[in-house]
Scaffold this active site. Structure first.
Site, PDB file in Angstrom:
ATOM      1  N   CYS A   1     -26.641 -45.270   7.767  1.00 17.94           N
ATOM      2  CA  CYS A   1     -25.756 -45.147   6.612  1.00 17.94           C
ATOM      3  C   CYS A   1     -26.336 -44.127   5.631  1.00 17.94           C
ATOM      4  O   CYS A   1     -27.545 -44.136   5.348  1.00 17.94           O
ATOM      5  CB  CYS A   1     -25.595 -46.500   5.917  1.00 17.94           C
ATOM      6  SG  CYS A   1     -24.494 -46.439   4.485  1.00 17.94           S
TER       7      CYS A   1
ATOM      8  N   CYS B   1     -29.037 -47.667  -0.737  1.00 19.48           N
ATOM      9  CA  CYS B   1     -29.201 -49.014  -1.292  1.00 19.48           C
ATOM     10  C   CYS B   1     -30.574 -49.558  -0.907  1.00 19.48           C
ATOM     11  O   CYS B   1     -30.890 -49.687   0.279  1.00 19.48           O
ATOM     12  CB  CYS B   1     -28.101 -49.930  -0.767  1.00 19.48           C
ATOM     13  SG  CYS B   1     -26.431 -49.268  -0.951  1.00 19.48           S
TER      14      CYS B   1
ATOM     15  N   CYS C   1     -31.151 -52.421   1.768  1.00 17.41           N
ATOM     16  CA  CYS C   1     -30.411 -52.405   3.024  1.00 17.41           C
ATOM     17  C   CYS C   1     -31.173 -51.756   4.182  1.00 17.41           C
ATOM     18  O   CYS C   1     -31.522 -50.570   4.117  1.00 17.41           O
ATOM     19  CB  CYS C   1     -29.080 -51.689   2.837  1.00 17.41           C
ATOM     20  SG  CYS C   1     -28.021 -51.796   4.294  1.00 17.41           S
TER      21      CYS C   1
ATOM     22  N   CYS D   1     -14.762 -61.254   9.544  1.00 15.32           N
ATOM     23  CA  CYS D   1     -15.100 -60.091   8.728  1.00 15.32           C
ATOM     24  C   CYS D   1     -15.825 -59.059   9.578  1.00 15.32           C
ATOM     25  O   CYS D   1     -16.728 -59.402  10.345  1.00 15.32           O
ATOM     26  CB  CYS D   1     -15.976 -60.512   7.558  1.00 15.32           C
ATOM     27  SG  CYS D   1     -15.256 -61.832   6.561  1.00 15.32           S
TER      28      CYS D   1
ATOM     29  N   CYS E   1     -10.955 -59.535   7.415  1.00 12.43           N
ATOM     30  CA  CYS E   1     -11.661 -58.928   6.292  1.00 12.43           C
ATOM     31  C   CYS E   1     -12.489 -57.769   6.827  1.00 12.43           C
ATOM     32  O   CYS E   1     -12.999 -57.841   7.950  1.00 12.43           O
ATOM     33  CB  CYS E   1     -12.561 -59.962   5.611  1.00 12.43           C
ATOM     34  SG  CYS E   1     -13.553 -59.309   4.232  1.00 12.43           S
TER      35      CYS E   1
ATOM     36  N   CYS F   1     -12.737 -59.371  -1.991  1.00 19.36           N
ATOM     37  CA  CYS F   1     -13.986 -60.100  -1.785  1.00 19.36           C
ATOM     38  C   CYS F   1     -15.077 -59.264  -2.432  1.00 19.36           C
ATOM     39  O   CYS F   1     -15.362 -58.151  -1.981  1.00 19.36           O
ATOM     40  CB  CYS F   1     -14.242 -60.290  -0.289  1.00 19.36           C
ATOM     41  SG  CYS F   1     -15.839 -61.060   0.096  1.00 19.36           S
TER      42      CYS F   1
ATOM     43  N   ARG G   1     -19.113 -67.994  -2.178  1.00 15.45           N
ATOM     44  CA  ARG G   1     -19.676 -68.049  -0.829  1.00 15.45           C
ATOM     45  C   ARG G   1     -21.191 -67.923  -0.841  1.00 15.45           C
ATOM     46  O   ARG G   1     -21.760 -67.027  -1.468  1.00 15.45           O
ATOM     47  CB  ARG G   1     -19.091 -66.932   0.037  1.00 15.45           C
ATOM     48  CG  ARG G   1     -19.685 -66.875   1.441  1.00 15.45           C
ATOM     49  CD  ARG G   1     -19.036 -65.810   2.296  1.00 15.45           C
ATOM     50  NE  ARG G   1     -17.620 -66.080   2.445  1.00 15.45           N
ATOM     51  CZ  ARG G   1     -16.676 -65.160   2.255  1.00 15.45           C
ATOM     52  NH1 ARG G   1     -16.996 -63.945   1.905  1.00 15.45           N
ATOM     53  NH2 ARG G   1     -15.412 -65.485   2.429  1.00 15.45           N
TER      54      ARG G   1
END
Length: 347
Positions: A56, A60, A63, A100, A131, A191, A263
């Site tokens: 990616c 972040c 991550c 998801c 999702c 979400c 959640r």
């Protein structure tokens, strides 16, 4: 107890006052509000699958999928549609009502969309809510996903606006808010939540919840993640968050967003049964289950079900639903069946 109102004008002082309540009083208040809107003995179950892993371009700091850090994670291509549907079918058989799908992208490219739309249609044909989390969305791509029948789009705010640049520099906080606006405008459910335990101050946890609760429409689903420290990421040695502070965050989220599903997401492997049970009492009523959350470990589904049964709880049943967007999307599904290219090398 007076019915909890949906508010969009929370202040820092008001949220701090909630966090500062005696622990028992806070949990009682949260549990009372939870019972006004939900069955306290039901938990909604979702399964999360990584449909494209690693490399990616975002930075972040939490991550392992970021291409900026050296972790043990191996890069994988976009999954074949049939394999995704197979995983969705297995998730449904174990009690999941929502499936998801997440891809390690900054944003989906035009060439990705036909595959993504087909995944949505075929998973939804199984009777599951759908999702996706694919990074930033513009208006056109949000409308395409809705046209395919996508129910929810996940895009977390991660932390407060003030702490955000300490965690991510490759996209702005406003980028995230804009994506949520596009999702809403397209008619999908939101979400959105965040990660706590990233070295932030208590005021940043207040700020995250204020941003979520004060959106024009509060998210239907609010995942609260405990940081999973991964070797090779900049946050691998951050101090652990106090467990009572995590439970307090769940309780305050429930009070501020009375009708949202709250959640328990990443980090549950570090939580014993007693801690998870307190989170349920504090208003958490949704979990991700399965042995992986994208790329991090998660309690196994059987262990989750054992805990749910031990507490006298039960999985929330799937609701029958249909919408015009999904009905319209079925007409193009036949044409997609003719497509033989099931995957390609993702950038």
């Amino acid at each position: 107890m007076e019915q909890a109102e949906i508010r969009h004008n929370w202040t820092h002082e008001q949220v701090k006052a909630l966090f500062d309540m005696p622990f028992n009083d806070l949990l009682f208040k949260a549990a009372s509000i939870h019972r006004q809107h939900f069955n306290p003995n039901e938990v909604q179950i979702s399964t999360l699958l990584s449909i494209k892993t690693g490399a990616c371009p975002e930075d972040c700091k939490y991550c392992p999928q970021s291409g900026h850090y050296k972790t043990d994670l191996e890069r994988e291509r976009l999954m074949e549609v049939e394999k995704v549907v197979e995983q969705a079918r297995a998730a449904k058989s174990k009690g999941a009502t929502r499936f998801c799908m997440g891809a390690a992208w900054s944003d989906p490219k035009d060439r990705d969309m036909p595959y993504i739309e087909r995944m949505v249609r075929e998973v939804k044909e199984l009777g599951l809510e759908t999702c996706m989390t694919l990074g930033k969305l513009d208006n056109d791509k949000a409308k395409q996903l809705r046209g395919a029948g996508l129910d929810y789009y996940n895009h977390n705010l991660d932390t407060s606006p003030e702490y955000y640049e300490q965690i991510i520099t490759t996209r702005t906080y406003q980028d995230r808010l804009d994506t949520l606006d596009h999702v809403r405008d397209a008619g999908m459910k939101v979400c959105s939540g965040g990660i706590i335990g990233m070295g932030e101050q208590a005021s940043d946890r207040y700020g995250l919840l204020i941003q979520l609760a004060n959106l024009p429409m509060q998210p239907e689903s609010v995942p609260i993640n405990m940081l999973v420290k991964v070797k090779g990421t900049p946050l691998e040695n951050v101090d652990d968050l106090d467990q009572f502070e995590f439970i307090r965050t769940i309780a305050v989220a429930r009070i501020m967003m009375p009708k949202s599903y709250v959640r328990l997401s990443a980090g549950r492997t570090a939580m014993n049964e007693q801690m998870q049970s307190m989170c349920f009492f504090a208003g958490a009523n949704s979990i991700f289950y399965g042995d992986k959350l994208l790329t991090t470990d998660n309690p196994e589904a059987d262990a989750d079900m054992n805990l749910i049964r031990k507490l006298g709880m039960r999985p929330e049943q799937a609701q029958d639903y249909s919408d015009e967007a999904y009905e319209a999307s079925l007409s193009s599904a036949i044409a997609d069946k003719k497509t033989s290219e099931l995957f390609y090398e993702a950038p």
